[in-house]
Design an enzyme around this catalytic site. Sequence first.
Site, PDB file in Angstrom:
ATOM      1  N   GLU A  78     -10.276   3.211  -1.216  1.00  0.00           N
ATOM      2  CA  GLU A  78     -10.535   3.813   0.083  1.00  0.00           C
ATOM      3  C   GLU A  78     -10.684   5.327  -0.005  1.00  0.00           C
ATOM      4  OE1 GLU A  78      -6.809   4.639   2.756  1.00  0.00           O
ATOM      5  OE2 GLU A  78      -6.524   2.667   1.832  1.00  0.00           O
ATOM      6  N   ASP A  80     -14.826   1.364   0.921  1.00  0.00           N
ATOM      7  CA  ASP A  80     -14.957   1.505   2.369  1.00  0.00           C
ATOM      8  C   ASP A  80     -16.402   1.911   2.649  1.00  0.00           C
ATOM      9  OD1 ASP A  80     -15.124   2.911   4.909  1.00  0.00           O
ATOM     10  OD2 ASP A  80     -12.946   3.017   4.938  1.00  0.00           O
ATOM     11  N   ASP A 109       0.854  -1.189   0.000  1.00  0.00           N
ATOM     12  CA  ASP A 109       0.000   0.000   0.000  1.00  0.00           C
ATOM     13  C   ASP A 109       0.888   1.236   0.000  1.00  0.00           C
ATOM     14  OD1 ASP A 109      -1.913   1.937   0.332  1.00  0.00           O
ATOM     15  OD2 ASP A 109      -2.732   1.149   2.196  1.00  0.00           O
ATOM     16  N   HIS A 157     -11.579  -1.634   2.655  1.00  0.00           N
ATOM     17  CA  HIS A 157     -10.608  -0.934   3.492  1.00  0.00           C
ATOM     18  C   HIS A 157     -11.135  -0.777   4.921  1.00  0.00           C
ATOM     19  CE1 HIS A 157      -9.479   3.145   5.158  1.00  0.00           C
ATOM     20  NE2 HIS A 157      -8.290   2.604   5.025  1.00  0.00           N
ATOM     21  N   GLU A 180      -1.522  -1.198  -3.855  1.00  0.00           N
ATOM     22  CA  GLU A 180      -2.677  -0.402  -3.438  1.00  0.00           C
ATOM     23  C   GLU A 180      -2.377   1.091  -3.467  1.00  0.00           C
ATOM     24  OE1 GLU A 180      -5.307   0.082   0.670  1.00  0.00           O
ATOM     25  OE2 GLU A 180      -4.395  -1.858   0.191  1.00  0.00           O
TER      26      GLU A 180
END
Length: 370
Positions: free
Chosen positions: A249, A272, A197, A299, A223
Amino acid sequence: MARITHAHAFMVDLVPKVERTDAIQSFKSQETIFVELTDADGARGIGYSYTIGDGGPSVLALLKHTLLPRLMGQDADGIEAIWRDLLFCSHATAVGPIMALAQAAIDTALWDMRGIKTGLPLHLLAGGAKAAVPMYTTEGGWLHIAPEALVEDALAACAQGFRGSKVKIGKPTVAGDAARLGAVREALGDDYEIMTDANQSMTAAEAIRRVPMLEALNIGWFEEPLPADDIAGHARLQATSRVPVAVGESLYSPGQFADYIAQDACGIVQADVARVGGITPWLKIAHMAEAHNMAICPHFLMELHVSLVCAVPNAPWLEFIPQLDDVAAPMARDGGMALAPTRAGLGIDWDHDKLASLTTEGSAFEIKGA
């Protein structure tokens, strides 16, 4: 038909128990915005959303002055109608995080109420695809953590039954990221999944430079490599990489996900539930991904997402970041598997005394219908 007669809203500030850093920020606290709704039959539902340290009072203000007063008198069973009505009654503030977070607190409360009234847990109410889901852990992969500590955490997680770990990247050099990821891969072997990420920290050129390294280490996904509004950059990156690009996210509507999917700009979506405006739009995004043969790996918010990933067939992972243990019973687990709650509604067993004692001073208010 049972109309909504009362709303109670408040905020609780939950400070992380471990330091959480990524390439662009630190997770200071979870400003958790709660909405409890009551209908004319006396049925109740409690929902919530969150920020990571800023903006909570703005979400509460939108709820207090606009959204919750408009909610009074509406049919609690008309969740889709309510969601669209609230979106368009304050359309000047949409699409964006404050509006989405406020809507999510209401929408999750309505789904909780529906589950409680029907006696069904959320994962069955929303689809019922499975009863458990594998977890990967992010808690030991933050950017400030040294390679040897990353390895120690991943080994401990693997021993507990976890099947993967997420490691934050975005060090100043490719070699710096490679050293951290390589240490985990060498220690855990090829069967253990490693996700990465970058938290929107890279230029397209810097992200593309890292692709060969990520491919060589058999990384599960890359990510948020670029700023979330750079769809074209993500599309170019996805076209060059055998490692799936994961985004979501920092997206706030089904339409934004549709744009990414239409432009082949991602391989995994990570909606999310709080940031897209609740369960109602989250399910649309999940099924949109399913229709395009893509996975949804949400997320954060594991205590809520566990029910949603068990509701749909294309959600292979749940992210493990515990954050509600001070105010709710721990999420049910069997080793590295998260178990869908069997309790009606959202399935979260809140400690209401703790919530009351931790409520931020001056944040609580009530809205009553005529």
